[in-house]
Design a protein around this motif. Structure first.
Motif, short mmCIF file in Angstrom:
data_model
loop_
_atom_site.label_atom_id
_atom_site.label_comp_id
_atom_site.label_asym_id
_atom_site.label_seq_id
_atom_site.Cartn_x
_atom_site.Cartn_y
_atom_site.Cartn_z
N ILE A 95 -4.80 31.74 56.23
CA ILE A 95 -6.05 32.46 56.46
C ILE A 95 -7.22 31.50 56.65
CG2 ILE A 95 -6.61 32.63 54.01
CD1 ILE A 95 -7.31 35.29 56.73
N LYS A 150 -6.75 36.03 48.22
CA LYS A 150 -7.26 35.24 49.33
C LYS A 150 -7.60 36.09 50.56
CE LYS A 150 -4.66 31.06 48.12
NZ LYS A 150 -3.54 30.16 48.55
N GLU A 151 -6.82 37.15 50.80
CA GLU A 151 -6.95 37.86 52.08
C GLU A 151 -7.22 39.36 51.95
OE1 GLU A 151 -3.67 36.60 54.75
OE2 GLU A 151 -3.18 35.20 53.14
N VAL A 194 -3.84 42.16 53.96
CA VAL A 194 -2.77 41.20 54.18
C VAL A 194 -1.44 41.91 54.38
CG1 VAL A 194 -2.19 40.94 51.71
CG2 VAL A 194 -1.73 39.07 53.30
N ARG A 201 -0.43 42.46 58.04
CA ARG A 201 -0.29 41.30 58.93
C ARG A 201 0.96 41.45 59.81
NH1 ARG A 201 -1.70 35.94 58.02
NH2 ARG A 201 -3.78 35.73 57.16
#
Length: 308
Positions: free
Chosen positions: A32, A243-244, A248, A251
């Motif tokens: 990312i 983090k995402e 996520v 994806r």
């Protein structure tokens, strides 16, 4: 002939769908912080431009290699489970498909591990200067020598979590669709109906388990660069979400859905044509629902490709 038709149909599905699968894996795993691809179509373009069209077929040896054995397990278990259950109902279709999905995971997990590692090898390079693996078999052998059986079966739990309900949903969706649209052998629209039912069933199956597939891909690709990021499934989920965000889990979903329809459609159409050609119209399927205990038994074992 059923076994041969299933293998041919599964091979057709792999050939049609593997480029989409490569894109899906690249999008699921990319960093990312330094993303290589902006989306599905940009990923397609980048792979073709940087690695040639053959880059889309990296790792295809693994699913092709395991195709025969996986199809045998799926078809055999699903058919025998339906006979044991005794009644062809939507719930029994789900249970039989789930049983088949669980057992075939034993072969599916190592196969997809090799496929994922091969798909990530040489990212962005037309001619990879650092080829860790010669082919899918060499990949598994090297992993086994380095990590043993635990390494070869990396991602087994997530594969089971994905495949068990995924195959159940697939058989359930296909059964419901074909019961409602029907497709007798003399129906001029039989093949389009098979294409539609198979494609939509594949999409339904992927939508039901896709978040698990994202985690599975990340765990199986973990350590490729020599550094392991995740200590467990829960750790992978926590780090990915932190983090995402929860997006996520989507994806590569576009590529997966684009792949799901043609893969399943190609498999069904190929299997049906092979059976009709080999047996003649009288021996072909009377309807296209799988796993009927009477006149649907002939096409039952061909209705599920080796990989959704």
């Amino acid at each position: 002939m059923d076994f041969v038709a299933g293998c041919i149909g599964g091979a057709a599905g792999v050939l049609v769908g593997h480029p989409f699968d490569t894109v899906k894996v690249r999008l699921q795993i990319q960093s990312i912080d330094k993303p290589l691809y902006r989306g599905t179509f940009h990923c397609f373009q980048s792979i073709i431009r940087q690695e040639s069209a053959f880059g889309l077929y990296k790792g295809i040896g693994s699913p092709m290699m395991g195709l025969t054995f996986i199809n045998a397990i799926v078809f055999g278990v699903q058919g025998n489970t339906m006979r044991l259950l005794g009644h062809d109902t939507p719930m029994n279709q789900f249970l039989a498909g789930a049983a088949a999905g669980a057992l075939q995971s034993v072969l599916c997990c190592p196969m997809e591990l090799a496929k994922t590692r091969m798909q990530m090898q040489g990212t962005g390079e037309k001619k990879s200067s650092r080829r860790l693996y010669k082919n899918s078999l060499d990949c598994l052998v090297r992993i086994y020598k380095r990590e043993g059986l635990v390494g070869v079966n990396r991602g087994m739990v997530t594969t089971l979590i994905r495949e068990t309900p995924g195959f159940g949903v697939y058989f359930l969706a296909y059964d419901v669709l074909t019961r409602n649209i029907g497709c007798e052998p003399n129906d001029r629209y039989m093949i389009p109906k098979l294409l539609f039912a198979g494609g939509m069933a594949g999409i339904a199956s992927w939508l039901s388990t896709y978040p698990v597939d994202v985690i599975k891909s990340r765990l199986q690709a973990d350590g490729v660069g020599g550094v392991n990021q995740y200590s467990s499934i829960a750790d992978c989920v926590r780090q990915s979400v932190r983090k995402e965000g929860y997006m996520v889990f989507t994806r590569g979903l576009t590529s997966t859905l684009l792949r799901a329809f043609p893969v399943n459609a190609a498999t069904f159409a190929t299997v049906t044509l092979v059976l009709i050609y080999a047996r003649g119209d009288q021996a072909g399927p009377q309807e296209c629902e799988p796993a009927q205990t009477s006149h649907h038994a002939q096409i039952q074992s061909q209705s599920q490709p080796s990989s959704l």
